[in-house]
Design an enzyme around this catalytic site. Structure first.
Site, PDB file in Angstrom:
ATOM      1  N   HIS A 238       0.922  -1.139  -0.224  1.00 41.58           N
ATOM      2  CA  HIS A 238       0.071  -0.141  -0.026  1.00 41.58           C
ATOM      3  C   HIS A 238       0.959   1.243   0.034  1.00 41.58           C
ATOM      4  O   HIS A 238       0.575   2.326  -0.574  1.00 41.58           O
ATOM      5  CB  HIS A 238      -0.843  -0.066   1.267  1.00 41.58           C
ATOM      6  CG  HIS A 238      -2.013  -1.210   1.139  1.00 41.58           C
ATOM      7  ND1 HIS A 238      -2.985  -1.049   0.136  1.00 41.58           N
ATOM      8  CD2 HIS A 238      -2.129  -2.271   1.692  1.00 41.58           C
ATOM      9  CE1 HIS A 238      -3.635  -2.263   0.296  1.00 41.58           C
ATOM     10  NE2 HIS A 238      -3.149  -3.180   1.209  1.00 41.58           N
TER      11      HIS A 238
ATOM     12  N   ASP B 273       3.308   6.125  -5.238  1.00 40.79           N
ATOM     13  CA  ASP B 273       3.349   6.281  -6.842  1.00 40.79           C
ATOM     14  C   ASP B 273       2.115   7.451  -7.184  1.00 40.79           C
ATOM     15  O   ASP B 273       0.940   7.293  -7.262  1.00 40.79           O
ATOM     16  CB  ASP B 273       2.813   5.067  -7.512  1.00 40.79           C
ATOM     17  CG  ASP B 273       2.684   5.083  -8.984  1.00 40.79           C
ATOM     18  OD1 ASP B 273       2.782   3.968  -9.688  1.00 40.79           O
ATOM     19  OD2 ASP B 273       2.755   6.244  -9.406  1.00 40.79           O
TER      20      ASP B 273
ATOM     21  N   ARG C 134       0.127   7.421 -10.413  1.00 39.77           N
ATOM     22  CA  ARG C 134      -1.064   6.442 -10.103  1.00 39.77           C
ATOM     23  C   ARG C 134      -2.086   7.349  -9.496  1.00 39.77           C
ATOM     24  O   ARG C 134      -3.129   7.201  -9.863  1.00 39.77           O
ATOM     25  CB  ARG C 134      -0.422   5.017  -9.739  1.00 39.77           C
ATOM     26  CG  ARG C 134      -1.799   4.414  -8.946  1.00 39.77           C
ATOM     27  CD  ARG C 134      -1.075   3.433  -7.989  1.00 39.77           C
ATOM     28  NE  ARG C 134      -1.983   2.720  -7.332  1.00 39.77           N
ATOM     29  CZ  ARG C 134      -2.599   3.042  -6.146  1.00 39.77           C
ATOM     30  NH1 ARG C 134      -2.416   4.092  -5.505  1.00 39.77           N
ATOM     31  NH2 ARG C 134      -3.531   2.374  -5.526  1.00 39.77           N
TER      32      ARG C 134
ATOM     33  N   GLY D 226     -11.516  -3.266  -4.148  1.00 43.55           N
ATOM     34  CA  GLY D 226      -9.901  -3.367  -3.894  1.00 43.55           C
ATOM     35  C   GLY D 226      -9.462  -2.116  -3.477  1.00 43.55           C
ATOM     36  O   GLY D 226      -8.609  -1.794  -3.862  1.00 43.55           O
TER      37      GLY D 226
ATOM     38  N   GLU E 109     -12.948  -4.415   0.158  1.00 45.47           N
ATOM     39  CA  GLU E 109     -11.431  -4.937   0.393  1.00 45.47           C
ATOM     40  C   GLU E 109     -11.375  -6.127   1.234  1.00 45.47           C
ATOM     41  O   GLU E 109     -12.208  -6.363   2.124  1.00 45.47           O
ATOM     42  CB  GLU E 109     -10.690  -3.697   1.265  1.00 45.47           C
ATOM     43  CG  GLU E 109      -9.442  -4.251   1.516  1.00 45.47           C
ATOM     44  CD  GLU E 109      -8.430  -4.577   0.345  1.00 45.47           C
ATOM     45  OE1 GLU E 109      -8.189  -3.828  -0.520  1.00 45.47           O
ATOM     46  OE2 GLU E 109      -7.736  -5.657   0.309  1.00 45.47           O
TER      47      GLU E 109
ATOM     48  N   GLU F 284     -16.478 -10.226  -5.629  1.00 44.67           N
ATOM     49  CA  GLU F 284     -17.632 -11.063  -6.489  1.00 44.67           C
ATOM     50  C   GLU F 284     -18.235 -11.717  -5.663  1.00 44.67           C
ATOM     51  O   GLU F 284     -19.228 -12.516  -6.167  1.00 44.67           O
ATOM     52  CB  GLU F 284     -16.610 -11.853  -7.572  1.00 44.67           C
ATOM     53  CG  GLU F 284     -15.592 -12.638  -6.928  1.00 44.67           C
ATOM     54  CD  GLU F 284     -14.371 -11.912  -6.840  1.00 44.67           C
ATOM     55  OE1 GLU F 284     -14.344 -11.008  -6.264  1.00 44.67           O
ATOM     56  OE2 GLU F 284     -13.231 -12.411  -6.728  1.00 44.67           O
TER      57      GLU F 284
ATOM     58  N   GLU G 109      -8.596   0.058  -8.724  1.00 39.41           N
ATOM     59  CA  GLU G 109      -7.262   0.176  -9.480  1.00 39.41           C
ATOM     60  C   GLU G 109      -6.761  -1.454  -9.265  1.00 39.41           C
ATOM     61  O   GLU G 109      -6.353  -1.795  -8.236  1.00 39.41           O
ATOM     62  CB  GLU G 109      -6.480   1.007  -8.624  1.00 39.41           C
ATOM     63  CG  GLU G 109      -4.975   1.284  -9.057  1.00 39.41           C
ATOM     64  CD  GLU G 109      -3.988   0.379  -9.045  1.00 39.41           C
ATOM     65  OE1 GLU G 109      -2.954   0.340  -8.140  1.00 39.41           O
ATOM     66  OE2 GLU G 109      -4.147  -0.641  -9.808  1.00 39.41           O
TER      67      GLU G 109
ATOM     68  N   GLU H 229      -1.595 -10.885 -11.510  1.00 34.35           N
ATOM     69  CA  GLU H 229      -2.528 -11.184 -10.326  1.00 34.35           C
ATOM     70  C   GLU H 229      -4.031 -11.435 -10.961  1.00 34.35           C
ATOM     71  O   GLU H 229      -4.722 -12.090 -10.112  1.00 34.35           O
ATOM     72  CB  GLU H 229      -2.603  -9.774  -9.802  1.00 34.35           C
ATOM     73  CG  GLU H 229      -1.497  -9.316  -8.853  1.00 34.35           C
ATOM     74  CD  GLU H 229      -1.751  -7.861  -8.035  1.00 34.35           C
ATOM     75  OE1 GLU H 229      -0.696  -7.073  -8.161  1.00 34.35           O
ATOM     76  OE2 GLU H 229      -2.740  -7.770  -7.848  1.00 34.35           O
TER      77      GLU H 229
ATOM     78  N   HIS I  93       5.128   2.653 -10.098  1.00 31.96           N
ATOM     79  CA  HIS I  93       5.743   1.613  -9.483  1.00 31.96           C
ATOM     80  C   HIS I  93       5.689   0.379 -10.075  1.00 31.96           C
ATOM     81  O   HIS I  93       6.332  -0.604  -9.855  1.00 31.96           O
ATOM     82  CB  HIS I  93       4.908   1.729  -8.051  1.00 31.96           C
ATOM     83  CG  HIS I  93       3.698   0.812  -8.259  1.00 31.96           C
ATOM     84  ND1 HIS I  93       2.511   1.591  -8.689  1.00 31.96           N
ATOM     85  CD2 HIS I  93       3.073  -0.276  -7.921  1.00 31.96           C
ATOM     86  CE1 HIS I  93       1.414   0.828  -8.541  1.00 31.96           C
ATOM     87  NE2 HIS I  93       1.764  -0.664  -8.190  1.00 31.96           N
TER      88      HIS I  93
HETATM   89  N1  LIG Z   1      -2.434  -4.661  -8.341  1.00 32.75           N
HETATM   90  C1  LIG Z   1      -3.264  -3.962  -7.617  1.00 32.75           C
HETATM   91  N2  LIG Z   1      -3.736  -2.936  -8.088  1.00 32.75           N
HETATM   92  N3  LIG Z   1      -3.494  -4.694  -6.799  1.00 32.75           N
HETATM   93  C2  LIG Z   1      -4.265  -4.025  -5.813  1.00 32.75           C
HETATM   94  C3  LIG Z   1      -5.001  -5.035  -5.013  1.00 32.75           C
HETATM   95  C4  LIG Z   1      -5.975  -4.562  -3.710  1.00 32.75           C
HETATM   96  O1  LIG Z   1      -7.439  -4.881  -4.169  1.00 32.75           O
HETATM   97  C5  LIG Z   1      -7.473  -6.044  -3.048  1.00 32.75           C
HETATM   98  N4  LIG Z   1      -8.200  -6.916  -3.856  1.00 32.75           N
HETATM   99  C6  LIG Z   1      -7.978  -7.729  -4.810  1.00 32.75           C
HETATM  100  N5  LIG Z   1      -8.582  -8.450  -5.375  1.00 32.75           N
HETATM  101  C7  LIG Z   1      -9.855  -8.324  -4.557  1.00 32.75           C
HETATM  102  C8  LIG Z   1     -11.159  -8.857  -4.497  1.00 32.75           C
HETATM  103  N6  LIG Z   1     -11.599  -9.713  -5.507  1.00 32.75           N
HETATM  104  N7  LIG Z   1     -12.249  -8.345  -3.634  1.00 32.75           N
HETATM  105  C9  LIG Z   1     -11.638  -7.389  -2.915  1.00 32.75           C
HETATM  106  N8  LIG Z   1     -10.373  -6.764  -2.897  1.00 32.75           N
HETATM  107  C10 LIG Z   1      -9.610  -7.124  -3.564  1.00 32.75           C
HETATM  108  C11 LIG Z   1      -6.204  -6.389  -2.663  1.00 32.75           C
HETATM  109  O2  LIG Z   1      -6.262  -6.906  -1.299  1.00 32.75           O
HETATM  110  C12 LIG Z   1      -5.502  -5.027  -2.569  1.00 32.75           C
HETATM  111  O3  LIG Z   1      -5.855  -4.301  -1.370  1.00 32.75           O
END
Ligand SMILES: N=C(N)NCC[C@H]1O[C@@H](n2cnc3c(N)ncnc32)[C@H](O)[C@@H]1O
Length: 418
Positions: free
Chosen positions: A97, A103, A106, A130, A153, A182, A196, A205, A354
Site C-alpha cells: 500500500h 506512486d 497513479r 479493492g 477490500e 464478487e 485500481e 494477479e 511503481h
Molecule cells: N495490482 C493491484 N492494483 N492490486 C491492488 C489490489 C488491492 O485490491 C484488493 N483486492 C484484490 N482482489 C480483490 C477482490 N476480489 N475483492 C476485494 N479486494 C480485492 C487487494 O487486497 C489489494 O488491497
C-alpha cells in the site's frame, strides 16, 4: 538418447503428468501436451525441472506438472490456485500500500478522474473494488458528493481502512465492506465501478477477473467502469546494460573464460520477464504499438484465458535488438457526454510509476537497421493451474532490406512465464 545403467543407485526419477500444453522456446527446453507423462530427473530450481519425455531431455516449467497418481484434491497446493492466502496476506501489510500510495502518477490520476467528474458524481452510488487503504473512496467523499461509496477490500487491511475513513470524516458517505467483491452482497446496484486492479504487464494477479465478475453482478445498466479501457503496449528495444550484466559478464570475469555458463544464464535470466525494468526512451528501436486492448464493458472472463495481438514495427534507427519492452495504459471516460478522457500511461515517455515496465529478452541479440520490419504476434495465455499467472509467447520475424543481411531471421518463439 541411450540411458545407460548407472552404477550407484540414483534417486529414481519421479513420474509427473502435464496439466496443460507447453511449447519450448530454445533447445534446452522440452515441449509437451496436456496428459503427457514426464520423468523428472532433477528439480534444478523452483520454476524449472530437468525432465525426460519419450527419451528426450530438457527443462520444463514445474508449475505445469502434477505428481502422477495424485488426485486433484490430494495436492494441497492445487486447493488454492488463486494463492489467496499469500495474495491477500501480502495486502494485509503496509508495504504494497505504501508502494502504491507513493506512486504519485497513479494516485494523482485517480484523484484527477474524481475532480474532473465531481459534478456528475453528485448523488451517484460508487463501488471502489479493492479499495486498499480507501484512498479513492475518500477522494470521492472529499472532492465530490456521491450518495454512497462502497469501499470493498478482501485483505485484513480493511480494519485500518474503516479507521482511516472515520479519521477523515468520510464515514457518512463511505461504507467499508470486507470480502471478495464478487462474493459480497451489496444492498443496491452501483452507478460507477472504480478500481485500481492493474498488475505487472497489465494482467498479472488477474484481479481483473474480479472486476469483471463484480461488473456483471453490481454495475447497473448504463453504469460506468473506471478504467473504461486498457491497453498493453509493446516496443522492440535495446537492453545493453541488462545483457552485459547477465550474459556478457561470463565472457572474461577476472581474466577467466566462463562462457560455458552462458546457456545456463540464458535459461535462468532470459526465460522470464524482468518486471522492474525502466526503459530509456533512447533504447526504443521503433514507435510502440498497442498489441492488446480491453474494453472493460464488453470483455468477458473467458476472454482472459488467451489474448492475442499482432504487431508490426518499423525500425527507426540502427541498433541491437535485445528484446521487447511492455507496459500498459488505462483510460477513464468522462461521466459527461463529450467530456475529456483521463489516461494513466505507464510507458517510458510518461512519469515513472511503481509498475515500471516489463522486459522480455531474446535468447540472442540481433543487429537491426533503419527500415527493418519486425512483425509478429504476442499471446498471453493464462496459467490453467495458477490462476494469477500467465505465460507470454512472442513470435516474430525480421524483414531486412540491408545488403549485408544474409537472410531474414527465421521465426522466433519466446516463452516467458510470469
Ligand atoms: N495490482 C493491484 N492494483 N492490486 C491492488 C489490489 C488491492 O485490491 C484488493 N483486492 C484484490 N482482489 C480483490 C477482490 N476480489 N475483492 C476485494 N479486494 C480485492 C487487494 O487486497 C489489494 O488491497
Amino acid at each position: 538418447m541411450q540411458t545407460e545403467k548407472v552404477e550407484e543407485e540414483e534417486d529414481a526419477p519421479e513420474e509427473y503428468v502435464a496439466l496443460c500444453d507447453f511449447t519450448a522456446s530454445g533447445s534446452e527446453q522440452l515441449s509437451f501436451i496436456t496428459g503427457d507423462k514426464l520423468l523428472v530427473h532433477n528439480k534444478s530450481s523452483a520454476d524449472w525441472w530437468w525432465a525426460e519425455l519419450q527419451g528426450v531431455i530438457g527443462y520444463v516449467p514445474a508449475s505445469y506438472l502434477r505428481l502422477d497418481g495424485a488426485e486433484e484434491g490430494d495436492d494441497t497446493s492445487l486447493e488454492d490456485p488463486w494463492q489467496d492466502d499469500e495474495y491477500f496476506g501480502s495486502y494485509g501489510t503496509l508495504r504494497l500500500h505504501l508502494e502504491m500510495l507513493s506512486d504519485r502518477s497513479r494516485t494523482e490520476t485517480y484523484r484527477q478522474v474524481i475532480v474532473s467528474n465531481s459534478a456528475s458524481l453528485r448523488d451517484k452510488v460508487v463501488m471502489d473494488l479493492g479499495c486498499g487503504t480507501g484512498i479513492i473512496s475518500m477522494f470521492c467523499a472529499q472532492l465530490a458528493k456521491p450518495s454512497m461509496v462502497y469501499a470493498v477490500e478482501a485483505s485484513s487491511m480493511v480494519e485500518h481502512t474503516r479507521q482511516l475513513v472515520k479519521q477523515n470524516g468520510c464515514e457518512e458517505v463511505v461504507t467499508v465492506l470486507q470480502g471478495r467483491a464478487e462474493e459480497l452482497e451489496l444492498p443496491e446496484q452501483v452507478d460507477i465501478l472504480v478500481s485500481e486492479w492493474m498488475g505487472n504487464c497489465l494482467l498479472f494477479e488477474f484481479m481483473v477477473e474480479s472486476v469483471l465478475l463484480a461488473r456483471d453482478r453490481w454495475l447497473r445498466d448504463g453504469g460506468v467502469m473506471w478504467p473504461s479501457s486498457a491497453a498493453l503496449a509493446l516496443v522492440p528495444c535495446q537492453a545493453d546494460n541488462y545483457y552485459t550484466e547477465k550474459m556478457a559478464f561470463w565472457e572474461r570475469p577476472y581474466g577467466l573464460d566462463f562462457t560455458p555458463l552462458q546457456p545456463l544464464a540464458q535459461q535462468e535470466f532470459f526465460t522470464k520477464p524482468k518486471f522492474s525494468h525502466l526503459i530509456d526512451p533512447e533504447d526504443c528501436l521503433s514507435a510502440p504499438c498497442d498489441v492488446i486492448c480491453l474494453n472493460m464493458y464488453t470483455v468477458q472472463v473467458r476472454d482472459l484465458e488467451e489474448m492475442k495481438g499482432e504487431f508490426q514495427f518499423c525500425v527507426e534507427k540502427p541498433g541491437i535488438f535485445h528484446g521487447f519492452t511492455a507496459w500498459f495504459t488505462v483510460q477513464f471516460e468522462s461521466l459527461e457526454m463529450g467530456g475529456a478522457t483521463v489516461e494513466l500511461n505507464t510507458g517510458p515517455n510518461s512519469d515513472p510509476t511503481h509498475w515500471k515496465q516489463t522486459l522480455f529478452m531474446l535468447d540472442r541479440p540481433i543487429q537491426v537497421y533503419t527500415g527493418d520490419s519486425i512483425h509478429g504476434n504476442i499471446v498471453l495465455r493464462r496459467n490453467p493451474v495458477w490462476r494469477r499467472h500467465m505465460t507470454v509467447m512472442l513470435h516474430w520475424n525480421i524483414n531486412s532490406n540491408t545488403d549485408d543481411c544474409q537472410a531474414n531471421i527465421s521465426l522466433n518463439i519466446h516463452i516467458h512465464k510470469c
